[in-house]
Design a protein around this motif. Structure first.
Motif, PDB file in Angstrom:
ATOM      1  N   LYS A  90      26.961  62.709  -0.417  1.00  0.00           N
ATOM      2  CA  LYS A  90      27.814  61.745   0.636  1.00  0.00           C
ATOM      3  C   LYS A  90      28.864  63.173   0.972  1.00  0.00           C
ATOM      4  N   GLY A 120      33.456  62.179   0.651  1.00  0.00           N
ATOM      5  CA  GLY A 120      33.054  61.604  -0.602  1.00  0.00           C
ATOM      6  C   GLY A 120      32.996  59.328  -0.600  1.00  0.00           C
ATOM      7  N   LYS A 155      29.405  57.628   0.353  1.00  0.00           N
ATOM      8  CA  LYS A 155      27.634  57.583   0.741  1.00  0.00           C
ATOM      9  C   LYS A 155      27.716  57.494   1.426  1.00  0.00           C
ATOM     10  N   THR A 165      28.162  69.051  -6.182  1.00  0.00           N
ATOM     11  CA  THR A 165      30.284  68.551  -7.086  1.00  0.00           C
ATOM     12  C   THR A 165      29.640  67.842  -7.546  1.00  0.00           C
ATOM     13  N   ASP A 196      32.066  64.387  -9.116  1.00  0.00           N
ATOM     14  CA  ASP A 196      34.182  63.883  -8.873  1.00  0.00           C
ATOM     15  C   ASP A 196      34.694  65.025  -9.860  1.00  0.00           C
ATOM     16  N   TYR A 232      26.484  64.687  -7.398  1.00  0.00           N
ATOM     17  CA  TYR A 232      26.005  64.429  -6.082  1.00  0.00           C
ATOM     18  C   TYR A 232      26.102  65.433  -5.023  1.00  0.00           C
ATOM     19  N   SER A 282      27.070  66.950  -1.318  1.00  0.00           N
ATOM     20  CA  SER A 282      28.126  67.062  -0.811  1.00  0.00           C
ATOM     21  C   SER A 282      27.631  67.510   0.229  1.00  0.00           C
TER      22      SER A 282
END
Length: 170
Positions: free
Chosen positions: A61, A64, A66, A103, A105, A112, A114
Motif C-alpha cells: 500500500k 493506505g 492498495k 506495518t 492497521d 502489509y 507500506s
C-alpha cells in the motif's frame, strides 16, 4: 420425463439463477478487492531484516491504498534477509528512492508492506530493488520488554536518604 420437467422446472431455473448470481458476485468482489496480480504488473524486489506477518498475497500500500501485492518471499543466503518480490500496479509510478516498511492497521490487523514515496524524478522499473526497508516489529518482544522493565531507576540504600542514620556520638 415431461412430468418431471413441469414439476421441477421452476426450482431448477431458480437454482440456475442463484448459481449465476453467486458467480457474478464473486467476480465483482474479486475485482473490487484487487484480488490477483495484474498481468502487466511491475515486479520489484525488497530486502527486509524481518518479515513476520507477511505472506504471499499480502498487500502493498501507499498512503493506505492498495497498489500491489507480495508475489514471493525467500531467505537470501548471502545477507540472511528476506527477499520479497512485489507486483506493483504499472499505472502508479513509484519514485526510485522510495522506502518500504512492514506495518499493520491495528494491534489485531493483518500486516502489509507500506511504501513511502521518495522525491526522485526516476521511477521504479521491472527488476529494481528497494534497499531502504524496515522489517516488522516483534510485538511480543516489545510487550515482554515493557513488562520486565522496572520503569525507572531502582533505589539503593546508598542513594536513598530515608535510610541514612545519624552516626553522631552522644
Amino acid at each position: 420425463m415431461k412430468n418431471i420437467m413441469r414439476e421441477y422446472g421452476a426450482e431448477a431455473l431458480v437454482g440456475l439463477l442463484v448459481i449465476i448470481a453467486t458467480i457474478g458476485f464473486a467476480i465483482h468482489a474479486w475485482k473490487k478487492t484487487g484480488g490477483g496480480v495484474a498481468a502487466n504488473a511491475i515486479h520489484i524486489k525488497a530486502l527486509f531484516p524481518n518479515a513476520g506477518g507477511i505472506d504471499s498475497d499480502s498487500d502493498v500500500k501507499i498512503a493506505g491504498v492498495k497498489v500491489g501485492s507480495v508475489v514471493t518471499e525467500k531467505l537470501d543466503p548471502q545477507s540472511y534477509q528476506v527477499m520479497m518480490t512485489l507486483a506493483l500496479d504499472p499505472t502508479i509510478p513509484v519514485p526510485s528512492d522510495s522506502s518500504a516498511a512492514i506495518t499493520s492497521d491495528s494491534l489485531l490487523g493483518s500486516s502489509y508492506i507500506s511504501l513511502m514515496p521518495g522525491g526522485s524524478e526516476k521511477f521504479l522499473k521491472e527488476g529494481d530493488t528497494i534497499l531502504d526497508t524496515q522489517g516488522s516489529v516483534n510485538l511480543m518482544g516489545l510487550i515482554g520488554h515493557y513488562l520486565n522493565s522496572s520503569g525507572g531507576t531502582a533505589k539503593t540504600p546508598s542513594n536513598d536518604s530515608s535510610h541514612q542514620t545519624n552516626d553522631k556520638a552522644s
